[in-house]
Design a protein around this motif. Structure first.
Motif, short mmCIF file in Angstrom:
data_model
loop_
_atom_site.label_atom_id
_atom_site.label_comp_id
_atom_site.label_asym_id
_atom_site.label_seq_id
_atom_site.Cartn_x
_atom_site.Cartn_y
_atom_site.Cartn_z
N LEU A 174 2.00 -8.65 -1.09
CA LEU A 174 2.91 -8.73 0.98
C LEU A 174 2.10 -7.81 1.65
N GLU A 175 2.66 -8.49 3.04
CA GLU A 175 2.64 -8.09 4.34
C GLU A 175 4.00 -7.52 3.84
N ARG A 176 3.26 -6.21 4.32
CA ARG A 176 4.37 -4.84 4.10
C ARG A 176 4.99 -4.39 5.58
N THR A 177 5.76 -4.00 6.55
CA THR A 177 5.84 -2.82 7.29
C THR A 177 6.86 -1.95 7.13
N ARG A 178 6.31 -0.77 7.54
CA ARG A 178 7.63 0.82 7.21
C ARG A 178 7.08 1.60 8.96
N VAL A 229 19.28 -11.60 -4.27
CA VAL A 229 17.93 -11.46 -3.21
C VAL A 229 17.48 -9.92 -2.84
N PRO A 230 18.41 -9.15 -2.00
CA PRO A 230 17.88 -8.23 -1.69
C PRO A 230 17.31 -6.95 -2.42
N LEU A 231 17.93 -6.87 -3.35
CA LEU A 231 17.48 -6.35 -4.30
C LEU A 231 16.31 -6.45 -5.42
N LEU A 232 16.15 -7.91 -5.61
CA LEU A 232 14.51 -8.69 -5.82
C LEU A 232 13.64 -8.39 -5.01
N SER A 233 14.24 -8.56 -3.52
CA SER A 233 13.09 -8.37 -2.80
C SER A 233 12.87 -6.72 -2.60
N LEU A 234 14.09 -5.86 -2.12
CA LEU A 234 13.37 -4.32 -1.97
C LEU A 234 12.15 -4.28 -3.56
N CYS A 258 3.46 -14.66 4.48
CA CYS A 258 4.61 -12.96 4.31
C CYS A 258 3.63 -12.23 3.18
N ARG A 259 2.53 -13.10 2.33
CA ARG A 259 1.59 -12.90 1.04
C ARG A 259 0.51 -13.50 1.85
N SER A 309 11.46 -13.39 6.09
CA SER A 309 10.39 -11.98 6.76
C SER A 309 12.67 -11.27 6.53
N TYR A 310 11.90 -10.29 6.22
CA TYR A 310 13.84 -8.76 6.29
C TYR A 310 13.29 -7.71 7.24
#
Length: 299
Positions: A136-140, A262-267, A121-122, A157-158
């Motif tokens: 970070l490998e981001r997708t949007r 975990v979702p909060l810190l990931s976002l 992911c990085r 992944s998320y």
């Protein structure tokens, strides 16, 4: 008849958004076997029920005799059940990424690209201010109908999907004062460390604890722990109750909802990694926040 079967399997597979490998996994054969079916071969007769189930149609429909609509929920459920339980969450994440091409024909045309996961992911790092920052490998995907963002990598992944409500997002957001209170609390010394400690404990049924136990395990100052636990309770992050003991009433705490950190810190990491590698598309012409107060401010 076989030519019609070949064409029908290929058309249904592509219509459903399945790769050769995915359809093969659902039926119990290799991707190469599915490819041979579509190029002129034919499934073994014993496999026809499994092929029909995987594609969500009847056997008659495979041969073009009956046109039926696809029960998408049933088909995806059957496909998910082909994986061990511990793999289903990850496979669902892969599946949703793989069908991203259906959201916008203009913005996403290569479905195979959305099946691709990088190893890490990085993937890279940059040097700045005598520090090394991992990228970070981001997708949007930003469309008029909503937003989707996440990370596609084999090690982590998320994805987060936000269909836009008809009234926009503003009516469903809390007041900024609430967010300021939350962020100010998280910014206090040892607050995040305390939450990490609490999330490191089994949480299936909730767990009552006293401040003294936290102090003993973490080594944090007792007054600081008491203050942080009280503040977390005020924000409804912890539940607080009173326990009657021989020495009088004492406060006990419980954390039932452990799914948010975990979702909060990931976002948050996603947001703070603006210098990361971003894939995807932005086809949105309207602002993300389009409420009346912003229009008034512009005027």
């Amino acid at each position: 008849m076989l030519d019609q079967l070949n064409e029908r399997i290929a058309a249904l597979r592509k219509e459903r958004g399945f790769t050769l490998e995915q359809l093969g996994q659902m039926v119990g054969v290799s991707a190469q076997a599915v490819s041979k079916w579509e190029k002129g071969g034919a499934p073994d007769v014993s496999l026809l029920p499994a092929v029909a189930d995987a594609l969500g149609v009847s056997i008659d429909s495979l041969f073009g005799r009956v046109e039926e609509g696809l029960d998408v929920k049933a088909a995806v459920r059957r496909w998910m059940l082909t994986f061990p339980e511990e793999q289903r969450m990850d496979r669902l994440c892969h599946f949703i990424w793989s069908v991203m091409s259906t959201l916008s024909a203009r913005s996403i045309t290569d479905a195979a690209d959305w099946d691709h996961y990088v190893d890490h992911c990085r993937q890279a790092s940059i040097e700045a201010d005598d520090k090394t920052y991992r990228m970070l490998e981001r997708t949007r995907v930003m469309l008029e109908s909503g937003l989707l963002l996440g990370v596609r990598a084999n090690d982590m992944s998320y994805l987060a999907i936000f269909p836009e409500p008809k009234a926009g997002w503003e009516p469903f957001l809390e007041s900024n004062d609430l967010y300021r209170r939350l962020f100010a609390l998280l910014a206090r010394p040892h607050c995040l460390e305390l939450l990490e400690y609490l999330h490191s404990k089994p949480s299936r049924y909730g767990r009552n604890f006293m401040a003294g136990a936290v102090v003993k395990q973490t080594g944090f100052d007792a007054a600081e722990v008491e203050s942080l636990l009280g503040a977390l309770a005020e924000m409804n992050i912890l539940m607080v109750t009173e326990l009657e003991t021989e020495e009088g009433l004492v406060s006990t705490y419980c954390m039932y909802e452990t799914e948010c950190l975990v979702p909060l810190l990931s976002l948050a990491s996603y947001l703070a990694s603006g210098n990361g590698i971003t894939n995807g598309q932005n086809r949105r012409s309207t602002p993300v926040l389009r409420g009346e107060k912003w229009k008034e401010m512009e005027n």
